[in-house]
Design an enzyme around this catalytic site. Structure first.
Site, mmCIF file in Angstrom:
data_model
loop_
_atom_site.group_PDB
_atom_site.id
_atom_site.type_symbol
_atom_site.label_atom_id
_atom_site.label_comp_id
_atom_site.label_asym_id
_atom_site.label_seq_id
_atom_site.Cartn_x
_atom_site.Cartn_y
_atom_site.Cartn_z
ATOM 1 N N ASP A 1 0.762 -1.121 0.309
ATOM 2 C CA ASP A 1 -0.047 0.015 -0.053
ATOM 3 C C ASP A 1 0.815 1.222 -0.052
ATOM 4 O O ASP A 1 0.638 2.276 -0.741
ATOM 5 C CB ASP A 1 -0.728 -0.063 1.308
ATOM 6 C CG ASP A 1 -1.953 0.712 1.196
ATOM 7 O OD1 ASP A 1 -2.364 1.556 -0.065
ATOM 8 O OD2 ASP A 1 -2.848 1.227 2.226
ATOM 9 N N HIS B 1 -6.419 -0.747 -8.118
ATOM 10 C CA HIS B 1 -6.888 -1.533 -7.034
ATOM 11 C C HIS B 1 -8.452 -1.765 -6.938
ATOM 12 O O HIS B 1 -9.174 -2.872 -7.004
ATOM 13 C CB HIS B 1 -6.641 -1.159 -5.829
ATOM 14 C CG HIS B 1 -7.281 -1.519 -4.492
ATOM 15 N ND1 HIS B 1 -8.453 -1.141 -4.030
ATOM 16 C CD2 HIS B 1 -7.112 -2.716 -3.615
ATOM 17 C CE1 HIS B 1 -9.037 -2.154 -3.197
ATOM 18 N NE2 HIS B 1 -8.220 -3.041 -2.935
ATOM 19 N N HIS C 1 -5.714 -5.547 0.585
ATOM 20 C CA HIS C 1 -5.550 -4.388 -0.078
ATOM 21 C C HIS C 1 -4.116 -3.927 -0.689
ATOM 22 O O HIS C 1 -4.272 -3.508 -1.955
ATOM 23 C CB HIS C 1 -6.110 -3.157 0.975
ATOM 24 C CG HIS C 1 -6.143 -1.835 0.163
ATOM 25 N ND1 HIS C 1 -7.015 -1.162 -0.298
ATOM 26 C CD2 HIS C 1 -4.914 -0.744 0.379
ATOM 27 C CE1 HIS C 1 -6.482 0.020 -0.648
ATOM 28 N NE2 HIS C 1 -5.488 0.260 -0.160
#
Length: 363
Positions: A169, A255, A269
């Site tokens: 991330d 994403h 994520h």
């Protein structure tokens, strides 16, 4: 337009800080409504009790998705007992849900990540999904969390994959910030990028490259070294302030597009964002040395660089184009790229990034 930077009122990071939760909460109220998972409660409750004092605590088990159904359920439950403070303890979806609940209730919120898997803790943003886990919208909040507390002793003992996901991330932060700077885009707090935000985004990337492998090897042994402390700060604070105050662009839009493919729902994520970063760099036709540094980093720490590594083995043009179209949705952040991007461009970049990942990871 003014330059704006957003930040929590307080960011506290250190070993053993969980036991100070109620002491810190005294600034806001005495009736804490704590949203966490059942297993998370078991990990943190003994430490919280150690310093509970005269605080009253109601624990609520998170049902697994940051969606409006869950937000409304918790809002009603917390309101029925007159809670003063909403506390989110856990991972990104729990934290985003707690922030949203506090916003709708007009209550202060304390954010206590037990993992460093996303940059959600510090942001004035909740990512809202449908009940089925497909990206729905960004809920932009008027303020950052009142307080963020990170107990690095707890975070360092979480599965290594979670810290690695956080690095995925955080990996996007600098490249999206750079894209937003080039396009003069508006950031997530409604202003233009400051020098401080751009510097934090650059520092985030430099910290990942300098300490990421050392941190990954340490957490696999369940130990908290200086490198682990630095990566926790990069994943949580540097990335959180960097993305929000500089802006999001292609990587996070990718994403969001990938959530249209059901197989990706089992991945974190940050794992999808890492692949999204590669796709953004392909879209930009990035310098080969830069692209190779990112690819090498991902391969070394164990972040996905191919569609197969995200569970996608059936790559028909129709499936990938569905993700590409969602990534280019008008309300998403692909529009912050410094050039026009079409679904056809995204489709080609996804397949190009996948080909590069397969070439270098299998060679």
């Amino acid at each position: 337009m003014a330059m704006i930077i957003g930040s929590p009122t307080r960011y506290i990071q250190g070993k053993g800080e969980m036991k100070n939760l109620c002491s810190y909460a005294g600034n806001f109220g005495k009736k804490l409504y704590v949203l966490t998972s059942a297993s998370g409660r078991g990990r943190v409750e003994p430490s919280i009790k150690e310093g509970q004092g005269d605080c009253s605590i109601t624990y609520e088990v998170f049902q697994g998705e940051c969606c409006m159904t869950e937000i409304n359920r918790i809002k009603e439950a917390a309101g029925s007992i007159g809670s003063d403070v909403i506390v989110g303890i856990g991972g990104g979806k729990i934290l985003d849900t707690a922030k949203a609940v506090a916003y709708y209730m007009n209550k202060p919120v304390m954010i206590v990540p037990t993992i460093a898997s996303t940059d959600a803790p510090c942001s004035a943003l909740s990512v809202i999904y449908t009940d089925e886990g497909v990206f729905e919208k960004y809920l932009f909040l008027p303020t950052s969390p009142n307080m963020v507390i990170v107990d690095t002793e707890i975070v360092s003992k979480a599965p290594a994959r979670l810290l690695i996901s956080g690095m995925g991330d955080a990996l996007a932060t600098y490249f999206e910030a750079r894209a937003c700077k080039r396009s003069d885009a508006v950031n997530c707090v409604g202003g233009k990028c400051t020098l401080a935000a751009m510097s934090l985004a650059q520092l985030c990337y430099d910290t990942l490259i300098g300490s990421g492998i050392k941190a990954m090897t340490a957490v696999k042994e369940g130990i908290c070294t200086k490198a682990v402390e630095d990566i926790i700060e990069a994943n949580t604070y540097l990335s959180g302030i960097g993305f929000e105050s500089a802006g999001l662009a292609g990587a996070h839009a990718i994403h969001n597009g990938l959530t249209a493919i059901e197989e990706t729902h089992q991945f974190y994520h940050g794992e999808k964002v890492a692949f999204g970063t590669l796709v953004q760099l392909v879209l930009e036709d990035a310098d080969e040395d830069e692209l190779m540094e990112v690819l090498d980093f991902c391969i070394e720490v164990g972040l996905p660089v191919t569609l197969k590594e995200l569970g996608i083995t059936e790559t028909s043009p129709e499936r990938i184009m569905e993700a590409a179209k969602l990534a280019c949705a008008p309300e998403d952040t692909m529009g912050n790229m410094p050039f026009e991007v079409t679904p056809d461009d995204v489709y080609a970049a996804i397949m190009g990034a996948d080909a590069l990942g397969r070439y270098y990871s299998e060679s």
